[in-house]
Design an enzyme around this catalytic site. Structure first.
Site, short mmCIF file in Angstrom:
data_model
loop_
_atom_site.label_atom_id
_atom_site.label_comp_id
_atom_site.label_asym_id
_atom_site.label_seq_id
_atom_site.Cartn_x
_atom_site.Cartn_y
_atom_site.Cartn_z
N ASN A 1 1.16 13.77 -0.28
CA ASN A 1 0.51 12.62 0.33
C ASN A 1 0.22 12.80 1.81
OD1 ASN A 1 3.48 12.42 -0.20
ND2 ASN A 1 3.33 10.86 1.39
N THR B 1 8.92 -9.60 -17.68
CA THR B 1 7.64 -10.12 -18.19
C THR B 1 6.49 -9.26 -17.69
OG1 THR B 1 8.58 -12.32 -18.13
CG2 THR B 1 6.17 -12.18 -18.25
N GLY C 1 4.49 3.46 -8.12
CA GLY C 1 4.91 4.85 -8.05
C GLY C 1 6.40 5.00 -7.78
N THR C 2 6.91 4.17 -6.90
CA THR C 2 8.33 4.25 -6.54
C THR C 2 9.21 3.99 -7.75
OG1 THR C 2 7.85 3.57 -4.28
CG2 THR C 2 10.12 3.26 -5.05
N CYS D 1 5.43 5.47 5.02
CA CYS D 1 6.84 5.12 4.85
C CYS D 1 7.69 5.63 5.98
CB CYS D 1 7.36 5.69 3.54
SG CYS D 1 6.12 5.72 2.27
N HIS E 1 -2.46 1.13 -6.67
CA HIS E 1 -3.12 0.85 -5.38
C HIS E 1 -3.62 2.09 -4.67
CE1 HIS E 1 0.10 1.80 -2.28
NE2 HIS E 1 0.85 1.76 -3.36
N GLN F 1 -0.93 10.68 -5.88
CA GLN F 1 -2.07 10.98 -5.00
C GLN F 1 -3.26 11.58 -5.76
OE1 GLN F 1 -2.80 10.46 -1.75
NE2 GLN F 1 -0.90 9.33 -1.39
C1 LIG Z 1 2.30 6.01 -2.43
C2 LIG Z 1 3.11 7.06 -3.08
C3 LIG Z 1 4.23 6.72 -3.84
C4 LIG Z 1 4.74 5.31 -3.95
O1 LIG Z 1 3.94 4.52 -4.77
P1 LIG Z 1 4.08 2.91 -4.70
O2 LIG Z 1 3.23 2.42 -5.81
O3 LIG Z 1 3.58 2.52 -3.35
O4 LIG Z 1 5.52 2.59 -4.88
C5 LIG Z 1 4.91 7.74 -4.48
N1 LIG Z 1 4.50 9.02 -4.39
C6 LIG Z 1 3.43 9.38 -3.67
C7 LIG Z 1 3.02 10.81 -3.63
C8 LIG Z 1 2.70 8.40 -2.98
O5 LIG Z 1 1.64 8.77 -2.26
#
Ligand SMILES: *Cc1c(COP(=O)(O)O)cnc(C)c1O
Length: 387
Positions: free
Chosen positions: A151, A237, A71-72, A325, A201, A179
């Site tokens: 989140n 990759t 997500g990041t 975080c 995840h 989310q």
């Molecule tokens: C967990 C989360 C992220 C980050 O995702 P990662 O795969 O852990 O980098 C970004 N946005 C929201 C809303 C999240 O809950």
């Protein structure tokens, strides 16, 4: 000791079927998806099957999906990539005050470089107003990014309506759907989005893999430069095993999403009713109805969320004070401040997030133990004495 995990919004365990689907891609099917020999072609097929499955789940076309590290990265790619590609058109971004740090921090970086960023506020339930987004638009606006669901407090935003406004004005619209994907229906056309981030995840797939939906024709710069993987949009990759795992997680969610959501809403109701019944001076954070099926967030007055978290942890119960975080910093959550809580109330907040393996007895265990923990901590709290 009994262990109860109620922090699914931070991360979820992998579904065993996900791990099973991934396993061959560590061993006999370990090939590099860019290689021309049979090993490579086998990996390439798995990669493209995964892309097709992920795209279908979102109502997208396979060529509109790129796989990322999570997500990041997807969020960073949007903020930096769109502003890079559209630098000739403008330098203004609209986002919300309650975004994940993976949106807020890239925006801060851009601000230091001279970009204008408007962080629209939210109401007491955490809702972004379409009117405020509309009012914030200038002739320099090139991107609007509003998260699908928050989140910390679980509030689900009117993405489809905001998307309509963006489209009328010809402005790219992104949503951080990390989310929501896998938990509630997410369709890129119904939501009127041009870009969408998701992460494996958070819906029982592996960590370190995600995807970015990029509507056909949208201009966006590369985030990682190197090889020409992902049609030259994202080098490195392919993490084939993780991508296969993500697609398997998508498949499992697609099969059972409605039933899972209904079961979680039932558990959520037990907590939203039960906590105020058993504990005085609490406040539910987030929208009472428009919220994630698995999310409960309460401010528990006169004590610190961290103390509650640690006391529950000693009893084997894992919850959160908000976002994983920020939990190591002493600043109160920007989300809770944005919905109007004062610092003390924001510090006394607890997020309970459930998932695929949460049972009614887990909820009962929390409802038995939380009041005792709160009572003990309040007895020691100078704030509570003064009340
Ligand atoms: C967990 C989360 C992220 C980050 O995702 P990662 O795969 O852990 O980098 C970004 N946005 C929201 C809303 C999240 O809950």
């Amino acid at each position: 000791m009994k262990k109860v995990y109620l922090d699914y919004a931070a991360t979820a365990p992998c579904d065993p079927d996900v791990v099973k689907a991934m396993e061959p891609y560590f061993f006999e099917k370990f090939g590099n998806a860019s290689s021309l020999h049979a090993y490579g072609q086998e990996a390439k097929k798995a990669l493209e099957d995964s892309r097709a499955a992920t795209a279908e789940f979102l109502g997208a076309r396979p060529e509109e999906i790129i796989f990322t590290s999570g997500g990041t990265e997807s969020n960073n790619n949007v903020i930096f990539g769109v502003t890079d590609a559209l630098a000739d058109k403008g330098n203004h971004i609209i986002t919300s005050a309650i975004e994940h740090h993976a949106i807020i921090e890239p925006c801060r970086v851009l601000e230091k470089k001279g970009f204008q960023v408007t962080y629209v506020g939210v109401d007491k339930d955490g809702l972004v107003s379409c009117d405020e987004v509309k009012k914030a638009i200038t002739d320099k606006t090139i991107l609007i990014s509003i998260m699908h669901a928050n989140n910390e407090i679980g509030t689900i935003q009117p993405i489809s309506s905001i998307g309509k406004i963006a489209r009328e004005k010809g402005i790219y619209f992104h949503t951080d759907a990390v989310q929501t994907v896998g938990h509630i229906p997410v369709n890129v056309n119904e939501l009127n989005v041009d870009l969408l981030s998701l992460s494996g995840h958070k819906f029982y797939g592996p960590k370190g893999v995600g995807a970015l939906y990029i509507r056909k024709g949208v201009r966006i710069g590369r985030f990682l430069c190197g090889g020409d993987q992902e049609k030259d949009r994202r080098a490195s990759t392919h993490n084939v095993s993780a991508i296969v795992g993500l697609a398997k997680a998508v498949e499992l969610c697609a099969k059972d999403m409605d039933r899972e959501a209904k079961a979680l809403v039932a558990l959520r109701s037990k907590l939203i009713q039960g906590i105020p019944e058993k504990i005085p001076d609490v406040r539910l954070n987030g929208h009472p109805q428009l919220r994630l099926p698995n999310n409960v967030n309460f401010s528990i007055k006169y004590i610190e969320g961290e103390s509650i978290l640690l006391s529950l942890d000693m009893l084997g119960i894992a919850v959160s004070t908000g976002s994983a975080c920020t939990s190591s910093s002493l600043e109160p959550s920007h989300v809770l401040l944005a919905i109007g809580l004062d610092h003390a109330t924001a510090h006394g907040s607890l997020r309970i997030s459930m998932g695929r393996w949460t049972k009614e007895q887990d909820v009962r265990f929390l409802l038995e133990n939380l009041p005792k923990v709160v009572e003990k901590l309040r007895a020691m709290s100078p704030l509570y004495e003064k009340k």
